[in-house]
Scaffold this motif. Sequence first.
Motif, short mmCIF file in Angstrom:
data_model
loop_
_atom_site.label_atom_id
_atom_site.label_comp_id
_atom_site.label_asym_id
_atom_site.label_seq_id
_atom_site.Cartn_x
_atom_site.Cartn_y
_atom_site.Cartn_z
N THR A 128 -25.11 19.81 -11.88
CA THR A 128 -24.12 19.30 -10.93
C THR A 128 -22.72 19.40 -11.51
O THR A 128 -22.48 18.99 -12.64
CB THR A 128 -24.44 17.83 -10.59
OG1 THR A 128 -25.74 17.76 -10.02
CG2 THR A 128 -23.42 17.28 -9.61
N ASN A 160 -16.00 26.66 -5.84
CA ASN A 160 -14.93 25.93 -5.15
C ASN A 160 -13.58 26.09 -5.84
O ASN A 160 -12.54 25.92 -5.20
CB ASN A 160 -15.30 24.45 -5.02
CG ASN A 160 -16.49 24.24 -4.13
OD1 ASN A 160 -16.66 24.92 -3.12
ND2 ASN A 160 -17.36 23.29 -4.50
N PHE A 218 -19.90 25.95 7.02
CA PHE A 218 -19.72 25.20 5.77
C PHE A 218 -18.33 25.48 5.21
O PHE A 218 -17.69 26.49 5.54
CB PHE A 218 -20.78 25.56 4.73
CG PHE A 218 -20.69 26.97 4.22
CD1 PHE A 218 -19.85 27.31 3.15
CD2 PHE A 218 -21.45 27.99 4.80
CE1 PHE A 218 -19.76 28.61 2.69
CE2 PHE A 218 -21.37 29.30 4.33
CZ PHE A 218 -20.52 29.61 3.28
N ASP A 222 -20.47 22.15 -4.77
CA ASP A 222 -20.92 21.52 -3.54
C ASP A 222 -20.23 22.14 -2.33
O ASP A 222 -19.31 22.96 -2.45
CB ASP A 222 -20.69 20.00 -3.57
CG ASP A 222 -19.22 19.62 -3.73
OD1 ASP A 222 -18.42 20.49 -4.15
OD2 ASP A 222 -18.87 18.47 -3.44
N SER A 223 -20.69 21.76 -1.15
CA SER A 223 -20.08 22.21 0.10
C SER A 223 -20.11 21.07 1.10
O SER A 223 -20.83 20.07 0.91
CB SER A 223 -20.80 23.44 0.66
OG SER A 223 -22.13 23.11 1.03
N VAL A 224 -19.34 21.21 2.16
CA VAL A 224 -19.30 20.22 3.23
C VAL A 224 -19.46 20.95 4.56
O VAL A 224 -19.16 22.14 4.67
CB VAL A 224 -17.99 19.41 3.21
CG1 VAL A 224 -17.85 18.62 1.92
CG2 VAL A 224 -16.78 20.33 3.40
N GLY A 266 -16.55 22.20 -1.20
CA GLY A 266 -16.47 20.83 -1.66
C GLY A 266 -15.40 20.68 -2.72
O GLY A 266 -14.41 21.42 -2.74
N ARG A 267 -15.62 19.75 -3.64
CA ARG A 267 -14.58 19.39 -4.59
C ARG A 267 -14.95 19.65 -6.05
O ARG A 267 -14.10 19.46 -6.94
CB ARG A 267 -14.21 17.91 -4.42
CG ARG A 267 -13.66 17.59 -3.03
CD ARG A 267 -13.43 16.09 -2.87
NE ARG A 267 -12.49 15.56 -3.83
CZ ARG A 267 -11.18 15.56 -3.69
NH1 ARG A 267 -10.63 16.10 -2.60
NH2 ARG A 267 -10.40 15.04 -4.61
N THR A 271 -10.73 20.82 -7.37
CA THR A 271 -9.46 20.56 -6.68
C THR A 271 -8.27 20.97 -7.53
O THR A 271 -7.14 21.04 -7.02
CB THR A 271 -9.32 19.07 -6.30
OG1 THR A 271 -9.23 18.28 -7.49
CG2 THR A 271 -10.52 18.61 -5.49
N SER A 299 -18.71 22.31 8.31
CA SER A 299 -17.48 22.74 8.95
C SER A 299 -17.75 23.05 10.42
O SER A 299 -18.82 23.56 10.77
CB SER A 299 -16.94 24.01 8.26
OG SER A 299 -15.84 24.54 8.99
N ASP A 352 -9.92 24.36 6.61
CA ASP A 352 -10.90 23.89 5.62
C ASP A 352 -11.50 25.03 4.80
O ASP A 352 -12.43 24.82 4.02
CB ASP A 352 -12.02 23.09 6.31
CG ASP A 352 -12.81 23.92 7.32
OD1 ASP A 352 -12.47 25.09 7.55
OD2 ASP A 352 -13.78 23.38 7.89
#
Length: 370
Positions: free
Chosen positions: A214, A239, A230, A220-222, A233-234, A82, A224, A152
């Motif tokens: 990790t 990312n 997809f 990561d992904s989320v 992520g954060r 982020t 969509s 997103d």
Amino acid sequence: MTLFDGITARLIDTPRLTVNILEREGDDAATPPERTVVFIHGNGSSSLFWQEVMQDLPHDLRVIAIDLRGYGGTEHSPIDATRGVRDFSDDVAATMEALALPTAHFVGWSMGGGVVMQYALEHPVLSLTLQSPVSPYGFGGTRRDGSRLTDDDAGTGGGAANPDFVERLTANDTSDEAPTSPRNVFRSGYVAAGYTSEHEDVWVESINSTSTATGNYPGDSVPSENWPGFAPGRVGVLNTMAPKYFDTSGIVDLDPKPPVLWIHGNDDAIVSDGSFYDYNHLGALGIVPGWPGADIAPAQEMVSQTRDVLGEYAARGGEVTEIALDGVGHTAHLERPAEFRHELLRIIGYVGPSADPAPPTEAIIIRSAD
């Protein structure tokens, strides 16, 4: 870690993490910043990739190559995506402070180009050399003007990584048995067809130093609702370059403006106006099914975006030199070392007994305040 003749490695303790750097035997730590060059690698690599360049530069320079977090010998701390690439650039700043270097000339390759642009937004630099840099608007998910395609950033970030490639990184695969092996990804993505090197095992070793823990690569992904299903992520490497987190186009407002060298290959498979690592371009080619069309999901015009931003940088008084090399992929410093060295020495204003006598033979596009 395979080190070439005259190259040494050491660990630097900083308040943020322990950082591995490469140096040359005999370089003087008292060398002034005007003759100090700091190299920052890209994603899927490490400082090992800079060794040939380090060997070839004049010995009245001081040269340093830094491993970013999660790569090479640097601590594999998780990455807060982020913040864009600020975890990386803050690590570089901490390393510079530990080395008592107030500034230097910076060279950034691919993602590392984004890191040094971010660094320049927050710290003084003497010059910027950007080799096949990530677009100032991030990787994927934007139109030519940098505007985001979706709220997103669908199709960008950690979900864009090939799972088999990630597994092979984790297993330290050195084979060429599959297209997704690190060795074959190097051959098909990093360099143009026809490039060979006696050091290929070292380049593969460097790629395999990428941490897949990790919070490191890929991230990561989320889910969509937007194609291809997809979004970023954060945490994690990919990312950091999602457009909602990454934007270095503010370099146009730098004051003072350090001179900029942008050097790239016209056969780059990774950073181009039709990148084979951009989901939207893959959709347009029919490789990823269900593509909704160019009105909704156009391929990112990465090179054109960089040219636009650096053109504005020049229009506002900055010095910009673009070197576009035919027959070269993503690694000009390996594929055309003489041209790379010549232009790097020129941009840092090097004058000395090892100055190159003649310019490269390739076409040079130069823009400046003049």
